[in-house]
Structure formats: structure tokens, C-alpha cells
Motif scaffolding. Structure first.
Motif, mmCIF file in Angstrom:
data_model
loop_
_atom_site.group_PDB
_atom_site.id
_atom_site.type_symbol
_atom_site.label_atom_id
_atom_site.label_comp_id
_atom_site.label_asym_id
_atom_site.label_seq_id
_atom_site.Cartn_x
_atom_site.Cartn_y
_atom_site.Cartn_z
ATOM 1 N N UNK A 250 0.862 -1.170 0.000
ATOM 2 C CA UNK A 250 0.000 0.000 0.000
ATOM 3 C C UNK A 250 0.904 1.227 0.000
ATOM 4 N N UNK A 251 0.939 1.905 -1.126
ATOM 5 C CA UNK A 251 1.790 3.080 -1.305
ATOM 6 C C UNK A 251 1.012 4.383 -1.141
ATOM 7 N N UNK A 252 -0.260 4.296 -0.744
ATOM 8 C CA UNK A 252 -1.111 5.490 -0.700
ATOM 9 C C UNK A 252 -0.658 6.516 0.330
ATOM 10 N N UNK A 253 -0.035 6.087 1.419
ATOM 11 C CA UNK A 253 0.432 7.020 2.442
ATOM 12 C C UNK A 253 1.948 7.060 2.533
ATOM 13 N N UNK A 254 2.602 6.368 1.617
ATOM 14 C CA UNK A 254 4.062 6.285 1.635
ATOM 15 C C UNK A 254 4.691 7.618 1.235
ATOM 16 N N UNK B 24 7.555 -12.853 -8.626
ATOM 17 C CA UNK B 24 6.625 -13.623 -7.822
ATOM 18 C C UNK B 24 6.347 -14.968 -8.474
ATOM 19 N N UNK B 25 6.372 -16.013 -7.681
ATOM 20 C CA UNK B 25 6.110 -17.352 -8.187
ATOM 21 C C UNK B 25 4.627 -17.662 -8.181
ATOM 22 N N UNK B 26 4.109 -18.040 -7.010
ATOM 23 C CA UNK B 26 2.707 -18.402 -6.861
ATOM 24 C C UNK B 26 2.085 -17.508 -5.806
ATOM 25 N N UNK B 27 0.921 -16.970 -6.104
ATOM 26 C CA UNK B 27 0.220 -16.119 -5.155
ATOM 27 C C UNK B 27 -0.184 -14.811 -5.782
ATOM 28 N N UNK B 28 -1.213 -14.204 -5.237
ATOM 29 C CA UNK B 28 -1.722 -12.945 -5.754
ATOM 30 C C UNK B 28 -0.974 -11.770 -5.149
ATOM 31 N N UNK B 29 -1.043 -10.645 -5.852
ATOM 32 C CA UNK B 29 -0.417 -9.415 -5.366
ATOM 33 C C UNK B 29 -1.384 -8.255 -5.576
ATOM 34 N N UNK B 30 -1.396 -7.354 -4.610
ATOM 35 C CA UNK B 30 -2.195 -6.130 -4.689
ATOM 36 C C UNK B 30 -1.259 -4.962 -4.424
ATOM 37 N N UNK B 31 -1.309 -3.972 -5.300
ATOM 38 C CA UNK B 31 -0.535 -2.748 -5.096
ATOM 39 C C UNK B 31 -1.516 -1.591 -5.123
ATOM 40 N N UNK B 32 -1.545 -0.816 -4.044
ATOM 41 C CA UNK B 32 -2.396 0.367 -3.953
ATOM 42 C C UNK B 32 -1.484 1.570 -4.128
ATOM 43 N N UNK B 33 -1.758 2.377 -5.151
ATOM 44 C CA UNK B 33 -0.946 3.555 -5.438
ATOM 45 C C UNK B 33 -1.723 4.810 -5.058
ATOM 46 N N UNK B 34 -1.041 5.952 -4.878
ATOM 47 C CA UNK B 34 -1.763 7.183 -4.586
ATOM 48 C C UNK B 34 -2.798 7.497 -5.669
ATOM 49 N N UNK B 35 -3.780 8.245 -5.301
ATOM 50 C CA UNK B 35 -4.920 8.525 -6.182
ATOM 51 C C UNK B 35 -4.520 9.051 -7.556
ATOM 52 N N UNK C 67 -4.572 -0.818 -7.896
ATOM 53 C CA UNK C 67 -5.695 0.108 -7.773
ATOM 54 C C UNK C 67 -5.217 1.429 -7.189
ATOM 55 N N UNK C 68 -5.955 2.462 -7.500
ATOM 56 C CA UNK C 68 -5.669 3.809 -6.985
ATOM 57 C C UNK C 68 -6.436 4.020 -5.686
#
Length: 180
Positions: free
Chosen positions: A103-107, A120-131, A176-177
């Protein structure tokens, strides 16, 4: 890239050329060279066959800001970063099995462009970027499932920029934003 010890007439490797292309693109992304100069330099880099030609193509390019590099790795389990945290210039995330949530929204970002390399091998990833972030996913290869990302128009010219690269095996990446 090229060291002073290398012979100027020695042939370059693909890795040298790729590194030079990255350096020219970064200089443009950080607004240290114009679009026309970037095009000219990229043409020269791609046409280079020797270290001398490659050095000449990069001559007088503004000094590369190395920034910081950080690697987050786990063989299994979760990788999770959220809240207020300092994001380095280059971030590498490596996971054989497990989920990744960044989560990069407050970074905090010291650099206008952040490179994130996902391995990444196996598994899902979620990246949240600033708006209002700008995300470039052209350097990312997905294996089993497609990338889920809908780009947004930045609301300000100094919006943070992210370049994603690397490879994902069996899992889905969702970008996602943030809402605010």
C-alpha cells in the motif's frame, strides 16, 4: 555499465545496451533531458555496437541519481507494507509462494519515479498507489492470469510515477488507486 578499463572497441552485451536505454529513459522521466534529446540518444544507444559508441551516446547525460534500493523477500507467507513508510528509488519484491500487498497510498517518495520489480512465483499481489499516480506496467510479464489495472489521468503534473517490471508466475496482480 561501462568501466574505464573496458576497451572502447570491445563489443557491447545486450545487458549494457538495456542499462543504457534505462538510463536515458530515467533521465527523461526525471525531466533532466527533453523528449527530442531522449529520442536522439535512444537511437544512438540502439545503434551502438561498441563500448566507445555507447559511451558517446551517454556522454554529458546528467548524472544518474542512484537513490536507494531495497529488496523485500520471502520464500512463503505474506509480504505486507502499509501506512507511512519511505519508499526507495528501486524496490524489488521477491516471493516464491504467498501473497503480496503493497500500500503506497500514504508512503513517502523522495524521487519522482519509483521502479518496482516484482519476481513472484505463486500467489496474488495487490498494489495500492496514490490517487493521482501514473503507473507504467509495460515491463511486467504475467504468466497464468492477466493483470487487473485501469489507468487514471493524473490530477497534477508532479504526480508520483511507478514503473513495474519483472515477472509473475501463477497469480494475479491487481493495481488500484487509493480513494484519497
Amino acid at each position: 555499465m561501462t568501466s574505464p578499463r573496458k576497451n572502447a572497441m570491445a563489443r557491447i552485451a545486450e545487458g549494457d545496451r538495456d542499462s543504457a536505454v534505462r538510463r536515458v529513459r530515467e533521465a527523461y522521466a526525471e525531466e533532466r533531458i527533453s523528449h527530442e534529446e531522449m529520442d536522439e540518444r535512444l537511437d544512438r544507444v540502439l545503434a551502438s555496437t561498441t563500448h566507445g559508441e555507447l559511451t558517446a551516446a551517454l556522454d554529458l547525460l546528467p548524472v544518474e541519481d542512484p537513490g536507494g534500493t531495497e529488496t523485500i523477500a520471502a520464500a512463503g507467507g505474506r509480504i505486507k507494507r502499509r501506512g507511512v513508510w519511505q519508499v526507495p528509488r528501486r524496490l524489488t519484491v521477491q516471493s516464491a509462494f504467498g501473497r503480496v500487498h503493497l500500500n503506497l497510498s500514504r508512503a513517502r517518495f523522495e524521487h519522482p519515479v519509483t521502479d518496482i520489480e516484482l519476481n513472484l512465483g505463486t500467489g496474488n499481489a495487490v498494489i495500492v498507489v496514490p490517487r493521482d499516480a501514473v503507473v507504467d506496467v509495460t515491463g511486467l510479464a504475467t504468466g497464468w492470469k492477466d493483470l487487473r489495472y485501469t489507468p487514471r489521468q493524473p490530477s497534477r503534473p508532479d504526480a508520483p510515477r511507478f514503473r513495474l517490471s519483472g515477472a509473475m508466475g501463477y497469480g494475479r496482480l491487481r493495481i488500484r488507486h487509493a480513494w484519497r
